[in-house]
Design a protein around this motif. Structure first.
Motif, PDB file in Angstrom:
ATOM      1  N   UNK A 145     -38.168 -23.154 -69.258  1.00 55.90           N
ATOM      2  CA  UNK A 145     -37.362 -23.358 -68.073  1.00 55.90           C
ATOM      3  C   UNK A 145     -37.391 -24.828 -67.678  1.00 55.90           C
ATOM      4  N   UNK A 146     -36.236 -25.335 -67.324  1.00 59.59           N
ATOM      5  CA  UNK A 146     -36.136 -26.711 -66.850  1.00 59.59           C
ATOM      6  C   UNK A 146     -36.284 -26.707 -65.333  1.00 59.59           C
ATOM      7  N   UNK A 147     -37.292 -27.405 -64.844  1.00 56.30           N
ATOM      8  CA  UNK A 147     -37.578 -27.438 -63.404  1.00 56.30           C
ATOM      9  C   UNK A 147     -37.699 -28.911 -62.985  1.00 56.30           C
ATOM     10  N   UNK A 148     -36.577 -29.577 -62.840  1.00 58.54           N
ATOM     11  CA  UNK A 148     -36.606 -31.027 -62.611  1.00 58.54           C
ATOM     12  C   UNK A 148     -36.956 -31.392 -61.175  1.00 58.54           C
ATOM     13  N   UNK A 149     -37.497 -32.579 -61.011  1.00 63.15           N
ATOM     14  CA  UNK A 149     -37.540 -33.147 -59.671  1.00 63.15           C
ATOM     15  C   UNK A 149     -36.112 -33.519 -59.287  1.00 63.15           C
ATOM     16  N   UNK A 150     -35.799 -33.497 -58.000  1.00 61.03           N
ATOM     17  CA  UNK A 150     -34.441 -33.801 -57.582  1.00 61.03           C
ATOM     18  C   UNK A 150     -34.460 -34.475 -56.211  1.00 61.03           C
ATOM     19  N   UNK A 151     -33.415 -35.262 -55.969  1.00 64.13           N
ATOM     20  CA  UNK A 151     -33.260 -35.917 -54.672  1.00 64.13           C
ATOM     21  C   UNK A 151     -32.145 -35.236 -53.896  1.00 64.13           C
ATOM     22  N   UNK A 152     -32.294 -35.204 -52.594  1.00 63.02           N
ATOM     23  CA  UNK A 152     -31.276 -34.654 -51.698  1.00 63.02           C
ATOM     24  C   UNK A 152     -30.917 -35.737 -50.685  1.00 63.02           C
ATOM     25  N   UNK A 153     -29.649 -36.107 -50.638  1.00 63.93           N
ATOM     26  CA  UNK A 153     -29.155 -37.097 -49.685  1.00 63.93           C
ATOM     27  C   UNK A 153     -28.243 -36.404 -48.675  1.00 63.93           C
ATOM     28  N   UNK A 154     -28.549 -36.574 -47.394  1.00 63.99           N
ATOM     29  CA  UNK A 154     -27.718 -36.028 -46.327  1.00 63.99           C
ATOM     30  C   UNK A 154     -27.138 -37.189 -45.541  1.00 63.99           C
ATOM     31  N   UNK A 155     -25.827 -37.295 -45.536  1.00 63.38           N
ATOM     32  CA  UNK A 155     -25.155 -38.394 -44.847  1.00 63.38           C
ATOM     33  C   UNK A 155     -24.221 -37.838 -43.779  1.00 63.38           C
ATOM     34  N   UNK A 156     -24.295 -38.407 -42.590  1.00 55.66           N
ATOM     35  CA  UNK A 156     -23.451 -37.972 -41.473  1.00 55.66           C
ATOM     36  C   UNK A 156     -22.589 -39.113 -40.951  1.00 55.66           C
ATOM     37  N   UNK A 157     -22.245 -40.031 -41.833  1.00 59.73           N
ATOM     38  CA  UNK A 157     -21.390 -41.137 -41.451  1.00 59.73           C
ATOM     39  C   UNK A 157     -22.118 -42.425 -41.171  1.00 59.73           C
ATOM     40  N   UNK A 158     -23.440 -42.419 -41.251  1.00 61.74           N
ATOM     41  CA  UNK A 158     -24.242 -43.624 -41.013  1.00 61.74           C
ATOM     42  C   UNK A 158     -25.327 -43.738 -42.058  1.00 61.74           C
ATOM     43  N   UNK A 159     -26.563 -43.995 -41.625  1.00 67.28           N
ATOM     44  CA  UNK A 159     -27.673 -44.035 -42.577  1.00 67.28           C
ATOM     45  C   UNK A 159     -27.841 -42.687 -43.274  1.00 67.28           C
ATOM     46  N   UNK A 160     -28.488 -42.704 -44.432  1.00 64.72           N
ATOM     47  CA  UNK A 160     -28.678 -41.502 -45.235  1.00 64.72           C
ATOM     48  C   UNK A 160     -30.120 -41.023 -45.127  1.00 64.72           C
ATOM     49  N   UNK A 161     -30.262 -39.730 -44.854  1.00 64.36           N
ATOM     50  CA  UNK A 161     -31.580 -39.095 -44.870  1.00 64.36           C
ATOM     51  C   UNK A 161     -31.802 -38.549 -46.271  1.00 64.36           C
ATOM     52  N   UNK A 162     -32.867 -39.012 -46.933  1.00 62.36           N
ATOM     53  CA  UNK A 162     -33.107 -38.645 -48.327  1.00 62.36           C
ATOM     54  C   UNK A 162     -34.453 -37.957 -48.493  1.00 62.36           C
ATOM     55  N   UNK A 163     -34.485 -37.012 -49.425  1.00 62.54           N
ATOM     56  CA  UNK A 163     -35.695 -36.278 -49.760  1.00 62.54           C
ATOM     57  C   UNK A 163     -35.924 -36.331 -51.265  1.00 62.54           C
ATOM     58  N   UNK A 164     -37.167 -36.472 -51.661  1.00 63.62           N
ATOM     59  CA  UNK A 164     -37.561 -36.295 -53.054  1.00 63.62           C
ATOM     60  C   UNK A 164     -38.287 -34.965 -53.137  1.00 63.62           C
ATOM     61  N   UNK A 165     -37.771 -34.049 -53.949  1.00 55.33           N
ATOM     62  CA  UNK A 165     -38.304 -32.692 -54.023  1.00 55.33           C
ATOM     63  C   UNK A 165     -38.739 -32.350 -55.443  1.00 55.33           C
ATOM     64  N   UNK A 166     -39.665 -31.428 -55.550  1.00 51.25           N
ATOM     65  CA  UNK A 166     -40.115 -30.951 -56.855  1.00 51.25           C
ATOM     66  C   UNK A 166     -40.441 -29.467 -56.756  1.00 51.25           C
ATOM     67  N   UNK A 167     -40.383 -28.794 -57.894  1.00 51.70           N
ATOM     68  CA  UNK A 167     -40.677 -27.366 -57.918  1.00 51.70           C
ATOM     69  C   UNK A 167     -42.169 -27.134 -57.766  1.00 51.70           C
ATOM     70  N   UNK A 168     -42.510 -26.036 -57.111  1.00 57.08           N
ATOM     71  CA  UNK A 168     -43.912 -25.666 -57.000  1.00 57.08           C
ATOM     72  C   UNK A 168     -44.442 -25.283 -58.376  1.00 57.08           C
ATOM     73  N   UNK A 169     -45.710 -25.550 -58.647  1.00 61.07           N
ATOM     74  CA  UNK A 169     -46.275 -25.201 -59.964  1.00 61.07           C
ATOM     75  C   UNK A 169     -46.170 -23.711 -60.219  1.00 61.07           C
ATOM     76  N   UNK A 170     -46.165 -23.330 -61.508  1.00 57.82           N
ATOM     77  CA  UNK A 170     -46.094 -21.913 -61.863  1.00 57.82           C
ATOM     78  C   UNK A 170     -47.283 -21.129 -61.342  1.00 57.82           C
TER      79      UNK A 170
END
Length: 275
Positions: free
Chosen positions: A147-172
């Motif tokens: 199974x591919x369980x990549x780390x991923x970034x989430x960017x939330x933009x509301x017209x100004x600065x961007x709120x960003x998260x770095x996320x990863x899957x919980x270990x098996x």
């Protein structure tokens, strides 16, 4: 969401370890090495003849690849169409994937790369070799154990600065604190198919920035922030469609896409050796 209340206390003691696992799609094994002793030193020698020419090596590799590519293609779960991720537009570029979703005046962008994201747990590798009689059958089904369980970034933009998260899957092996754990425990013991295992993720870092998120932007490690703040950040992500269901959908897509990329790499290698 009830089990997420346990995440904060356990997360501080949990760090993902990136282990490189041997790909188990096919039953073809690597050639072994022999050793011989010379003046108390062990030197490896290859099992094939040292007088083989380069042409022989290319032909040998080409023959192997013909079989290997067919095995990989037969193991594909989504050979013609990749799994969908509802409510998100998907764009791919090589190993990179970008998911985009518009929510009101805001925009959510998820990015990840499938390179080196395939893992097989130790328990799964052991189960593949439990008995000689079942080894071949389990090898044929081994693609379901990857199974591919990549780390991923989430960017939330509301017209100004961007709120960003770095996320990863919980270990098996992350402790299962779901409320239905006891009711499904016996079923899970008899079912080793990862498709029936719910995925979940953790927030590793978060930040707010203008432009690109780079080394000049300060970010906070979520293992040291207030537990209530961490839970509220998880709730915020879930309100934007980034929750447990999304984690499963992303893992399914990433697994199928990574497998397609791997087959493409083998085909490129075959074209190279045919020259």
């Amino acid at each position: 969401m009830a089990f997420r209340n346990f995440t904060r206390s356990l997360f501080q003691f949990t760090k993902l370890t990136n282990n490189t696992n041997q790909r188990l799609y096919s039953s073809i094994q690597r050639k072994s090495y022999q050793t011989f002793k010379i003046t108390q030193r062990y030197m490896p020698i290859r099992t094939f003849s040292s007088i083989q020419t380069n042409d022989n090596a290319y032909r040998d590799l080409d023959t192997f690849l013909q079989k290997e590519i067919q095995l990989e293609k037969s193991a594909q779960k989504h050979p013609s169409k990749l799994p969908t991720i509802p409510n998100f537009q998907v764009q791919t570029n090589g190993p990179e994937a970008t998911l985009t979703r518009d929510i009101g005046n805001g925009k959510v962008v998820v990015k990840f790369n499938v390179t080196n994201t395939v893992n097989a747990s130790d328990s799964e590798q052991e189960s593949d070799l439990q008995s000689t009689g079942q080894e071949q059958q389990q090898t044929n089904n081994s693609s379901s154990q990857l199974k591919s369980r990549p780390t991923f970034t989430v960017d939330i933009n509301r017209g100004g600065p961007t709120l960003s998260f770095l996320c990863s899957y919980l270990p098996n092996d992350y402790p299962d604190t779901r409320e239905h754990q006891h009711s499904t425990e016996n079923e899970q013991k008899h079912n080793h198919n990862e498709e029936n295992i719910n995925e979940d993720f953790q927030i590793d870092e978060f930040t707010i920035h203008d432009g690109e998120w780079n080394e000049t932007v300060y970010s906070s490690d979520c293992s040291v922030i207030d537990g209530e703040l961490y839970d509220k950040l998880l709730n915020l992500l879930e309100e934007h469609g980034i929750g447990e269901e999304f984690a499963n959908q992303l893992a399914d897509f990433s697994t199928a896409y990574e497998h397609r990329q791997y087959i493409g790499l083998l085909e490129k290698l075959q074209q190279f050796v045919k020259k």
